[in-house]
Scaffold this motif. Structure first.
Motif, PDB file in Angstrom:
ATOM      1  N   TRP A  82       0.828  -1.195   0.000  1.00  0.00           N
ATOM      2  CA  TRP A  82       0.000   0.000   0.000  1.00  0.00           C
ATOM      3  C   TRP A  82       0.863   1.246   0.000  1.00  0.00           C
ATOM      4  O   TRP A  82       2.040   1.199   0.320  1.00  0.00           O
ATOM      5  N   GLY A  83       0.241   2.381  -0.386  1.00  0.00           N
ATOM      6  CA  GLY A  83       0.931   3.667  -0.403  1.00  0.00           C
ATOM      7  C   GLY A  83       0.199   4.676   0.454  1.00  0.00           C
ATOM      8  O   GLY A  83      -0.996   4.539   0.720  1.00  0.00           O
ATOM      9  N   MET A  84       0.944   5.716   0.893  1.00  0.00           N
ATOM     10  CA  MET A  84       0.326   6.776   1.699  1.00  0.00           C
ATOM     11  C   MET A  84       0.903   8.127   1.300  1.00  0.00           C
ATOM     12  O   MET A  84       2.028   8.221   0.810  1.00  0.00           O
ATOM     13  N   ASP A  85       0.124   9.194   1.524  1.00  0.00           N
ATOM     14  CA  ASP A  85       0.553  10.549   1.188  1.00  0.00           C
ATOM     15  C   ASP A  85      -0.279  11.563   1.973  1.00  0.00           C
ATOM     16  O   ASP A  85      -1.320  11.224   2.538  1.00  0.00           O
ATOM     17  N   ALA A  86       0.197  12.797   1.983  1.00  0.00           N
ATOM     18  CA  ALA A  86      -0.505  13.947   2.576  1.00  0.00           C
ATOM     19  C   ALA A  86      -0.944  13.668   4.009  1.00  0.00           C
ATOM     20  O   ALA A  86      -2.114  13.799   4.352  1.00  0.00           O
ATOM     21  N   LEU A  87       0.015  13.296   4.856  1.00  0.00           N
ATOM     22  CA  LEU A  87      -0.273  13.041   6.264  1.00  0.00           C
ATOM     23  C   LEU A  87      -0.306  14.373   7.005  1.00  0.00           C
ATOM     24  O   LEU A  87       0.641  15.150   6.960  1.00  0.00           O
ATOM     25  N   SER A  88      -1.402  14.623   7.690  1.00  0.00           N
ATOM     26  CA  SER A  88      -1.631  15.913   8.329  1.00  0.00           C
ATOM     27  C   SER A  88      -1.551  15.789   9.852  1.00  0.00           C
ATOM     28  O   SER A  88      -2.139  14.881  10.442  1.00  0.00           O
ATOM     29  N   PHE A  89      -0.817  16.722  10.458  1.00  0.00           N
ATOM     30  CA  PHE A  89      -0.685  16.733  11.912  1.00  0.00           C
ATOM     31  C   PHE A  89      -0.519  18.164  12.396  1.00  0.00           C
ATOM     32  O   PHE A  89      -0.247  19.075  11.616  1.00  0.00           O
ATOM     33  N   THR A  90      -0.690  18.350  13.692  1.00  0.00           N
ATOM     34  CA  THR A  90      -0.499  19.653  14.318  1.00  0.00           C
ATOM     35  C   THR A  90       0.363  19.466  15.557  1.00  0.00           C
ATOM     36  O   THR A  90       0.074  18.597  16.385  1.00  0.00           O
ATOM     37  N   GLN A  91       1.421  20.258  15.655  1.00  0.00           N
ATOM     38  CA  GLN A  91       2.276  20.211  16.837  1.00  0.00           C
ATOM     39  C   GLN A  91       1.584  20.965  17.969  1.00  0.00           C
ATOM     40  O   GLN A  91       1.138  22.094  17.796  1.00  0.00           O
ATOM     41  N   VAL A  92       1.493  20.318  19.129  1.00  0.00           N
ATOM     42  CA  VAL A  92       0.835  20.921  20.287  1.00  0.00           C
ATOM     43  C   VAL A  92       1.875  21.699  21.084  1.00  0.00           C
ATOM     44  O   VAL A  92       2.908  21.143  21.446  1.00  0.00           O
ATOM     45  N   PRO A  93       1.630  22.990  21.350  1.00  0.00           N
ATOM     46  CA  PRO A  93       2.596  23.758  22.137  1.00  0.00           C
ATOM     47  C   PRO A  93       2.750  23.183  23.538  1.00  0.00           C
ATOM     48  O   PRO A  93       1.775  22.725  24.132  1.00  0.00           O
ATOM     49  N   THR A  94       3.961  23.200  24.035  1.00  0.00           N
ATOM     50  CA  THR A  94       4.227  22.727  25.390  1.00  0.00           C
ATOM     51  C   THR A  94       3.850  23.822  26.379  1.00  0.00           C
ATOM     52  O   THR A  94       4.388  24.922  26.314  1.00  0.00           O
TER      53      THR A  94
END
Length: 192
Positions: free
Chosen positions: A157-169
Motif C-alpha cells: 500500500w501507499g500513503m501521502d498527505a499526512l496531516s498533523f499539528t504540533q501541540v505547544p508545550t
C-alpha cells in the motif's frame, strides 16, 4: 503600579497564547527510491517498524499505486506489507489528523494506533483500502507522540498527505507566568 501589572499580564497572555504549528508530510522534497528509515527526522518524525518505507514517484506506477500521490508526484510505499511506526521526535506532542492511503492491486486492510509515552491511547477501526482511488482517513487524535499503521493483509500500500499539528508545550509559558507573579509579589512586599 497598575500599568506594570497590565504589562506583565499582557506579556504572560501573549506567551501563553502561542499557536500550534500545522504540518503536512507530502514527501515531495525527497528523491524517489529513498528509504524513510534512513531519512531520520523527516517532518519531525522517524519512520520504523517491520514495514520498509520507500518514497516513490506515483506517476510511474501501475495499478493502484498510481493513485497514491495526492499533492504532487511522490508518495510512500510500504512494499513489505508490514506495520510502520511513525515516532514524533519533538519535545511536544502532536495531534494526528490523518492522510490518504491506497492499495496496490487488491483490497488492503489497515488500522491505526495512537501512543503517548509508551502507552496506547487510541485504536481505530479497520479500514479497507481500494486500488481504484486513495482513501482519506480522518483520525483526529490529540496529544500523542507515535502513530502505528497496522497492516492486516499482506498487500502493498501507499500513503501521502499526512496531516498533523504540533501541540505547544504549556510548561514554558506557565513557568514564565509564575516567575512574573513572583516578581510582582516580591516588589509589592518591598513597597510596604
Amino acid at each position: 503600579m497598575k500599568s506594570i501589572y497590565k504589562k506583565i499580564a499582557g506579556l504572560t497572555f501573549a506567551i501563553c497564547a502561542t499557536s500550534a504549528q500545522a504540518g503536512l508530510l507530502s514527501f515531495e522534497d525527497i528523491n524517489p527510491g529513498s528509504n524513510l528509515e534512513v531519512i531520520n527526522n523527516y517532518g519531525g518524525f522517524s519512520f520504523g517498524g517491520d514495514g520498509l518505507s520507500l518514497v516513490f514517484n506515483a506517476s510511474q506506477q501501475a495499478k493502484g499505486l498510481k493513485n497514491a500521490a495526492i499533492d504532487g508526484i511522490n508518495a510512500v510505499l510500504n512494499f513489505s506489507g508490514q506495520d510502520i511506526i511513525m515516532r514524533w521526535l519533538g519535545n511536544s506532542l502532536i495531534n494526528f489528523n490523518g492522510g490518504y492511503w491506497v492499495s496496490d492491486s487488491n483490497d488492503s486492510l489497515i488500522s491505526f494506533e495512537g501512543w503517548r509515552d509508551g502507552q496506547q491511547i487510541f485504536a481505530s477501526e479497520m479500514f479497507t483500502l481500494s486500488d481504484a482511488q486513495s482513501t482519506h482517513i480522518q483520525l483526529g487524535w490529540a496529544d500523542i507522540d507515535q502513530v502505528v499503521i497496522k497492516t492486516h493483509s499482506p498487500t502493498v500500500w501507499g500513503m501521502d498527505a499526512l496531516s498533523f499539528t504540533q501541540v505547544p508545550t504549556p510548561a514554558t509559558p506557565a513557568l514564565l507566568m509564575l516567575g512574573g507573579l513572583g516578581l510582582i509579589f516580591n516588589r509589592k512586599k518591598r513597597l510596604r
